[in-house]
Design a protein around this motif. Structure first.
Motif, mmCIF file in Angstrom:
data_model
loop_
_atom_site.group_PDB
_atom_site.id
_atom_site.type_symbol
_atom_site.label_atom_id
_atom_site.label_comp_id
_atom_site.label_asym_id
_atom_site.label_seq_id
_atom_site.Cartn_x
_atom_site.Cartn_y
_atom_site.Cartn_z
ATOM 1 N N ILE A 1 0.775 -1.238 -0.110
ATOM 2 C CA ILE A 1 0.022 0.160 -0.003
ATOM 3 C C ILE A 1 0.835 1.262 0.084
ATOM 4 O O ILE A 1 0.398 2.219 -0.757
ATOM 5 N N ILE A 2 1.911 1.228 0.818
ATOM 6 C CA ILE A 2 2.887 2.403 0.710
ATOM 7 C C ILE A 2 3.582 2.523 -0.443
ATOM 8 O O ILE A 2 3.677 3.643 -0.950
ATOM 9 N N GLN A 3 3.777 1.591 -1.292
ATOM 10 C CA GLN A 3 4.543 1.525 -2.559
ATOM 11 C C GLN A 3 3.270 2.236 -3.517
ATOM 12 O O GLN A 3 3.828 2.838 -4.486
ATOM 13 N N LYS A 4 2.255 1.965 -3.142
ATOM 14 C CA LYS A 4 1.013 2.661 -4.275
ATOM 15 C C LYS A 4 1.163 4.111 -4.010
ATOM 16 O O LYS A 4 1.100 4.677 -4.972
ATOM 17 N N PHE A 5 1.162 4.494 -2.730
ATOM 18 C CA PHE A 5 1.488 5.914 -2.527
ATOM 19 C C PHE A 5 2.860 6.584 -3.204
ATOM 20 O O PHE A 5 2.892 7.607 -3.570
#
Length: 338
Positions: A117-121
Protein backbone atom coordinates in the motif's frame (compact mmCIF):
# COMPACT_ATOMS: atom_id res chain seq x y z
CA UNK A 1 -2.94 36.54 -33.95
CA UNK A 2 0.49 35.10 -34.74
CA UNK A 3 1.88 33.46 -37.90
CA UNK A 4 4.39 30.64 -37.68
CA UNK A 5 5.41 30.77 -41.38
CA UNK A 6 5.33 34.41 -42.38
CA UNK A 7 7.51 33.77 -45.46
CA UNK A 8 4.41 32.57 -47.34
CA UNK A 9 3.03 36.12 -47.35
CA UNK A 10 5.33 36.78 -50.32
CA UNK A 11 2.78 34.88 -52.38
CA UNK A 12 0.34 37.75 -51.87
CA UNK A 13 2.41 39.79 -54.34
CA UNK A 14 1.05 37.57 -57.11
CA UNK A 15 -2.58 38.46 -56.30
CA UNK A 16 -2.53 41.93 -57.97
CA UNK A 17 -1.03 40.40 -61.12
CA UNK A 18 -3.66 37.67 -61.22
CA UNK A 19 -6.41 40.25 -60.68
CA UNK A 20 -4.97 42.40 -63.46
CA UNK A 21 -4.91 39.48 -65.88
CA UNK A 22 -8.46 38.56 -64.91
CA UNK A 23 -9.53 42.15 -65.61
CA UNK A 24 -7.94 42.02 -69.05
CA UNK A 25 -9.89 38.86 -69.75
CA UNK A 26 -13.18 40.49 -68.70
CA UNK A 27 -12.40 43.56 -70.79
CA UNK A 28 -11.52 41.43 -73.83
CA UNK A 29 -14.74 39.45 -73.54
CA UNK A 30 -16.80 42.63 -73.27
CA UNK A 31 -15.05 44.02 -76.38
CA UNK A 32 -15.84 40.84 -78.29
CA UNK A 33 -19.51 41.10 -77.32
CA UNK A 34 -19.68 44.69 -78.51
CA UNK A 35 -18.25 43.65 -81.86
CA UNK A 36 -20.83 40.91 -82.10
CA UNK A 37 -23.67 43.41 -81.96
CA UNK A 38 -27.11 42.77 -80.46
CA UNK A 39 -26.72 39.94 -77.92
CA UNK A 40 -30.50 39.75 -77.49
CA UNK A 41 -30.60 37.51 -80.50
CA UNK A 42 -28.77 34.83 -78.47
CA UNK A 43 -31.07 34.84 -75.42
CA UNK A 44 -33.25 32.12 -76.91
CA UNK A 45 -30.38 29.63 -77.03
CA UNK A 46 -27.97 30.81 -74.24
CA UNK A 47 -27.87 32.63 -70.93
CA UNK A 48 -26.10 35.94 -71.31
CA UNK A 49 -24.01 36.83 -68.22
CA UNK A 50 -23.25 40.38 -67.28
CA UNK A 51 -19.77 41.78 -66.86
CA UNK A 52 -20.50 42.52 -63.18
CA UNK A 53 -20.85 38.77 -62.51
CA UNK A 54 -17.46 38.17 -64.08
CA UNK A 55 -15.92 40.75 -61.79
CA UNK A 56 -17.69 39.18 -58.80
CA UNK A 57 -16.34 35.75 -59.78
CA UNK A 58 -12.86 37.20 -60.06
CA UNK A 59 -13.11 38.78 -56.62
CA UNK A 60 -14.18 35.44 -55.12
CA UNK A 61 -11.23 33.65 -56.76
CA UNK A 62 -8.84 36.36 -55.54
CA UNK A 63 -10.28 36.09 -52.00
CA UNK A 64 -9.80 32.31 -52.18
CA UNK A 65 -6.12 32.76 -53.10
CA UNK A 66 -5.61 35.29 -50.31
CA UNK A 67 -7.23 33.01 -47.73
CA UNK A 68 -5.15 30.01 -48.86
CA UNK A 69 -1.99 32.10 -48.57
CA UNK A 70 -2.93 33.12 -45.02
CA UNK A 71 -3.60 29.45 -44.21
CA UNK A 72 -0.12 28.55 -45.49
CA UNK A 73 1.33 31.15 -43.12
CA UNK A 74 -0.06 28.96 -40.26
CA UNK A 75 -2.07 31.48 -38.23
CA UNK A 76 -2.41 30.92 -34.48
CA UNK A 77 -4.19 32.65 -31.66
CA UNK A 78 -2.68 32.70 -28.16
CA UNK A 79 -5.12 31.82 -25.37
CA UNK A 80 -4.58 31.67 -21.63
CA UNK A 81 -5.35 28.39 -19.90
CA UNK A 82 -5.69 28.32 -16.11
CA UNK A 83 -4.03 25.32 -14.51
CA UNK A 84 -4.82 24.39 -10.91
CA UNK A 85 -1.79 24.11 -8.62
CA UNK A 86 -2.27 21.29 -6.09
CA UNK A 87 -1.27 21.92 -2.50
CA UNK A 88 2.04 20.18 -1.68
CA UNK A 89 1.39 17.34 0.74
CA UNK A 90 3.49 15.81 3.51
CA UNK A 91 2.51 12.24 4.42
CA UNK A 92 3.77 10.46 7.51
CA UNK A 93 3.26 6.70 7.36
CA UNK A 94 2.69 5.02 10.72
CA UNK A 95 3.50 1.34 10.18
CA UNK A 96 2.65 -1.34 12.71
CA UNK A 97 5.48 -3.91 13.03
CA UNK A 98 4.14 -5.93 15.97
CA UNK A 99 4.16 -9.77 15.73
CA UNK A 100 0.51 -9.91 14.61
CA UNK A 101 1.49 -7.95 11.47
CA UNK A 102 3.58 -10.96 10.42
CA UNK A 103 0.46 -13.15 10.33
CA UNK A 104 -0.11 -14.67 6.90
CA UNK A 105 -3.84 -14.37 6.34
CA UNK A 106 -2.96 -11.82 3.63
CA UNK A 107 -0.47 -12.31 0.81
CA UNK A 108 2.44 -12.36 1.54
CA UNK A 109 1.59 -11.23 5.09
CA UNK A 110 -0.12 -8.32 6.80
CA UNK A 111 3.14 -6.40 6.93
CA UNK A 112 3.88 -7.23 3.29
CA UNK A 113 0.43 -5.99 2.30
CA UNK A 114 1.03 -2.74 4.24
CA UNK A 115 4.30 -2.25 2.36
CA UNK A 116 2.47 -2.75 -0.96
CA UNK A 117 0.00 0.00 0.00
CA UNK A 118 2.85 2.39 0.82
CA UNK A 119 4.37 1.55 -2.56
CA UNK A 120 1.08 2.62 -4.19
CA UNK A 121 1.54 6.02 -2.55
CA UNK A 122 5.11 6.14 -3.84
CA UNK A 123 4.00 5.41 -7.41
CA UNK A 124 1.38 8.20 -7.31
CA UNK A 125 3.57 10.73 -5.52
CA UNK A 126 3.59 14.30 -6.83
CA UNK A 127 7.00 15.95 -7.33
CA UNK A 128 6.50 18.51 -4.54
CA UNK A 129 5.27 15.97 -1.94
CA UNK A 130 7.36 14.60 0.93
CA UNK A 131 7.05 11.27 2.77
CA UNK A 132 8.14 10.17 6.23
CA UNK A 133 8.05 6.79 7.99
CA UNK A 134 7.38 5.88 11.63
CA UNK A 135 7.27 2.26 12.81
CA UNK A 136 5.75 1.12 16.07
CA UNK A 137 5.01 -1.85 18.29
CA UNK A 138 4.93 -1.11 22.02
CA UNK A 139 7.32 1.76 21.33
CA UNK A 140 7.76 3.86 18.22
CA UNK A 141 10.72 4.97 16.13
CA UNK A 142 11.21 7.41 13.26
CA UNK A 143 12.92 5.57 10.41
CA UNK A 144 12.70 8.37 7.86
CA UNK A 145 12.04 12.07 8.27
CA UNK A 146 10.19 13.90 5.52
CA UNK A 147 11.91 13.45 2.18
CA UNK A 148 11.00 14.18 -1.42
CA UNK A 149 12.77 10.95 -2.47
CA UNK A 150 10.37 8.16 -1.47
CA UNK A 151 12.87 5.47 -2.45
CA UNK A 152 14.47 6.09 0.95
CA UNK A 153 11.37 4.56 2.56
CA UNK A 154 11.56 1.42 0.46
CA UNK A 155 15.11 0.78 1.67
CA UNK A 156 13.78 0.35 5.21
CA UNK A 157 11.39 -2.40 4.04
CA UNK A 158 14.37 -4.66 3.43
CA UNK A 159 15.40 -4.12 7.06
CA UNK A 160 11.89 -4.83 8.37
CA UNK A 161 11.46 -7.93 6.22
CA UNK A 162 14.58 -9.50 7.72
CA UNK A 163 13.34 -9.34 11.32
CA UNK A 164 13.26 -12.82 12.83
CA UNK A 165 11.84 -11.93 16.24
CA UNK A 166 9.48 -8.91 16.22
CA UNK A 167 8.90 -7.11 19.50
CA UNK A 168 5.40 -7.57 21.00
CA UNK A 169 2.84 -4.84 21.70
CA UNK A 170 0.84 -2.32 19.65
CA UNK A 171 0.80 1.26 20.89
CA UNK A 172 -1.02 3.45 18.34
CA UNK A 173 -0.89 6.41 20.71
CA UNK A 174 2.90 6.26 20.69
CA UNK A 175 2.82 6.12 16.87
CA UNK A 176 0.68 9.25 16.62
CA UNK A 177 2.91 11.03 19.15
CA UNK A 178 6.02 10.07 17.17
CA UNK A 179 4.40 11.40 14.01
CA UNK A 180 3.71 14.75 15.67
CA UNK A 181 7.26 14.78 17.03
CA UNK A 182 8.54 14.23 13.50
CA UNK A 183 6.60 17.28 12.28
CA UNK A 184 7.82 19.35 15.22
CA UNK A 185 11.42 18.42 14.45
CA UNK A 186 10.98 19.42 10.80
CA UNK A 187 9.53 22.77 11.87
CA UNK A 188 12.40 23.32 14.30
CA UNK A 189 15.12 22.83 11.69
CA UNK A 190 13.15 24.44 8.86
CA UNK A 191 10.97 27.21 10.32
CA UNK A 192 8.03 28.02 8.08
CA UNK A 193 8.67 24.92 5.98
CA UNK A 194 5.06 23.78 6.36
CA UNK A 195 3.58 27.06 5.13
CA UNK A 196 1.24 26.38 2.23
CA UNK A 197 1.55 22.62 2.68
CA UNK A 198 -0.86 19.93 3.87
CA UNK A 199 0.08 17.31 6.49
CA UNK A 200 -1.56 13.87 6.52
CA UNK A 201 -0.97 10.75 8.61
CA UNK A 202 -1.53 7.27 7.15
CA UNK A 203 -1.82 4.57 9.82
CA UNK A 204 -1.44 0.92 8.72
CA UNK A 205 -2.23 -1.70 11.35
CA UNK A 206 -4.31 -4.76 12.09
CA UNK A 207 -6.15 -2.80 14.77
CA UNK A 208 -4.99 -4.60 17.91
CA UNK A 209 -4.15 -1.57 20.10
CA UNK A 210 -2.93 -2.77 23.48
CA UNK A 211 -1.78 0.46 25.18
CA UNK A 212 -4.92 2.66 25.27
CA UNK A 213 -2.91 5.89 24.90
CA UNK A 214 -4.86 7.38 22.01
CA UNK A 215 -6.86 10.17 23.66
CA UNK A 216 -4.21 12.89 24.05
CA UNK A 217 -2.57 12.57 20.60
CA UNK A 218 -5.99 12.43 18.91
CA UNK A 219 -7.02 15.67 20.59
CA UNK A 220 -3.73 17.30 19.57
CA UNK A 221 -4.16 16.12 15.97
CA UNK A 222 -7.75 17.37 15.86
CA UNK A 223 -6.61 20.80 17.09
CA UNK A 224 -3.90 20.96 14.42
CA UNK A 225 -6.26 19.84 11.66
CA UNK A 226 -4.09 16.84 10.74
CA UNK A 227 -6.11 13.95 9.33
CA UNK A 228 -5.25 10.33 10.09
CA UNK A 229 -6.31 7.95 7.32
CA UNK A 230 -6.30 4.34 8.50
CA UNK A 231 -5.87 1.06 6.61
CA UNK A 232 -6.99 -2.10 8.37
CA UNK A 233 -4.86 -5.19 7.79
CA UNK A 234 -5.90 -8.77 8.38
CA UNK A 235 -9.04 -10.80 7.70
CA UNK A 236 -12.09 -11.85 9.71
CA UNK A 237 -10.88 -15.48 9.78
CA UNK A 238 -7.51 -14.36 11.14
CA UNK A 239 -4.24 -16.27 11.39
CA UNK A 240 -1.68 -17.49 13.92
CA UNK A 241 0.81 -14.91 15.23
CA UNK A 242 4.48 -15.67 14.50
CA UNK A 243 6.92 -14.92 17.33
CA UNK A 244 10.14 -16.49 16.07
CA UNK A 245 11.01 -16.89 12.39
CA UNK A 246 13.98 -17.90 10.34
CA UNK A 247 14.50 -16.06 7.05
CA UNK A 248 12.47 -12.99 7.88
CA UNK A 249 9.07 -12.04 6.54
CA UNK A 250 8.69 -14.93 4.10
CA UNK A 251 10.76 -17.42 6.08
CA UNK A 252 9.89 -20.42 8.18
CA UNK A 253 8.01 -19.84 11.45
CA UNK A 254 9.57 -21.59 14.46
CA UNK A 255 7.28 -20.36 17.20
CA UNK A 256 3.74 -18.97 17.39
CA UNK A 257 1.99 -16.97 20.08
CA UNK A 258 0.13 -19.37 22.40
CA UNK A 259 -2.12 -19.23 25.45
CA UNK A 260 -1.43 -20.79 28.83
CA UNK A 261 -2.52 -24.20 27.56
CA UNK A 262 -0.10 -24.05 24.65
CA UNK A 263 -2.82 -23.51 22.02
CA UNK A 264 -1.97 -21.12 19.24
CA UNK A 265 -3.77 -17.80 19.44
CA UNK A 266 -5.52 -16.42 16.37
CA UNK A 267 -5.27 -12.72 15.53
CA UNK A 268 -8.27 -11.33 13.63
CA UNK A 269 -8.73 -7.95 11.99
CA UNK A 270 -10.05 -5.33 14.43
CA UNK A 271 -11.60 -2.29 12.78
CA UNK A 272 -13.17 -0.47 15.71
CA UNK A 273 -10.07 1.40 16.91
CA UNK A 274 -8.89 2.26 13.40
CA UNK A 275 -12.34 3.49 12.42
CA UNK A 276 -12.52 5.62 15.58
CA UNK A 277 -9.14 7.22 14.86
CA UNK A 278 -10.16 8.06 11.30
CA UNK A 279 -13.56 9.46 12.30
CA UNK A 280 -12.20 11.66 15.08
CA UNK A 281 -9.66 13.22 12.73
CA UNK A 282 -12.13 13.65 9.86
CA UNK A 283 -10.41 11.07 7.67
CA UNK A 284 -11.30 7.70 6.14
CA UNK A 285 -10.91 4.06 7.14
CA UNK A 286 -10.30 1.38 4.49
CA UNK A 287 -10.02 -2.39 4.71
CA UNK A 288 -6.75 -3.28 3.04
CA UNK A 289 -7.96 -6.62 1.66
CA UNK A 290 -10.05 -4.85 -1.01
CA UNK A 291 -7.79 -3.66 -3.86
CA UNK A 292 -10.41 -1.37 -5.40
CA UNK A 293 -11.10 0.39 -2.10
CA UNK A 294 -7.38 0.75 -1.43
CA UNK A 295 -6.74 2.31 -4.85
CA UNK A 296 -9.72 4.66 -4.44
CA UNK A 297 -8.47 5.70 -1.00
CA UNK A 298 -4.94 6.38 -2.27
CA UNK A 299 -6.32 8.49 -5.13
CA UNK A 300 -8.60 10.36 -2.73
CA UNK A 301 -5.73 11.19 -0.38
CA UNK A 302 -3.27 12.18 -3.10
CA UNK A 303 -5.51 13.60 -5.84
CA UNK A 304 -9.23 14.23 -5.32
CA UNK A 305 -8.90 15.26 -1.70
CA UNK A 306 -5.95 17.56 -2.31
CA UNK A 307 -6.92 21.25 -1.97
CA UNK A 308 -5.96 23.73 -4.68
CA UNK A 309 -3.17 26.13 -3.70
CA UNK A 310 -3.74 28.51 -6.61
CA UNK A 311 -3.83 28.75 -10.38
CA UNK A 312 -1.16 29.22 -13.02
CA UNK A 313 -1.84 30.79 -16.40
CA UNK A 314 -0.25 28.88 -19.27
CA UNK A 315 -0.16 30.25 -22.86
CA UNK A 316 -1.90 27.89 -25.28
CA UNK A 317 -1.69 28.35 -29.06
CA UNK A 318 -4.74 27.39 -31.11
CA UNK A 319 -4.28 26.73 -34.83
CA UNK A 320 -6.59 28.69 -37.15
CA UNK A 321 -5.43 27.53 -40.60
CA UNK A 322 -8.38 25.12 -40.91
CA UNK A 323 -10.85 28.00 -40.76
CA UNK A 324 -8.99 29.95 -43.46
CA UNK A 325 -8.86 26.86 -45.69
CA UNK A 326 -12.59 26.33 -45.21
CA UNK A 327 -13.28 29.98 -46.12
CA UNK A 328 -11.01 29.69 -49.18
CA UNK A 329 -12.87 26.57 -50.34
CA UNK A 330 -16.21 28.35 -49.87
CA UNK A 331 -15.00 31.31 -51.99
CA UNK A 332 -13.70 28.94 -54.65
CA UNK A 333 -17.03 27.09 -54.86
CA UNK A 334 -18.90 30.40 -54.91
CA UNK A 335 -16.74 31.63 -57.78
CA UNK A 336 -17.45 28.48 -59.79
CA UNK A 337 -21.23 28.62 -59.43
CA UNK A 338 -21.81 32.39 -59.60
Amino acid sequence: MEFAREQYFWLLLAIPLITFLWGIGVWHRRRMRLRFGNLGNLEAISRISRSGLAWGRGLLFSASLILMTVALAYPQIVLRELRALPTPTDIVFLLDISPSMYARDMSPSRLGRAEEIIQKFVLRKQAQDRYGLVVFNWDSAVLSYLTSDPQNLLVYFDYLNLQDQPEPGTNMGAALTAGMRLLATEEKFNPGGFKGRRCVFVLLSDGDDTAAELEKPLIALANSGTKVHTFGLGTANGAFVPLVMRGGLAGEVHQYLTDEDGSRLVSRAEARTLREIAEKSGASFVRAENDRQVNDAVDEILLQGRPVAGYHSDPVRKDLYRYFLAAAFACLVGGIFV
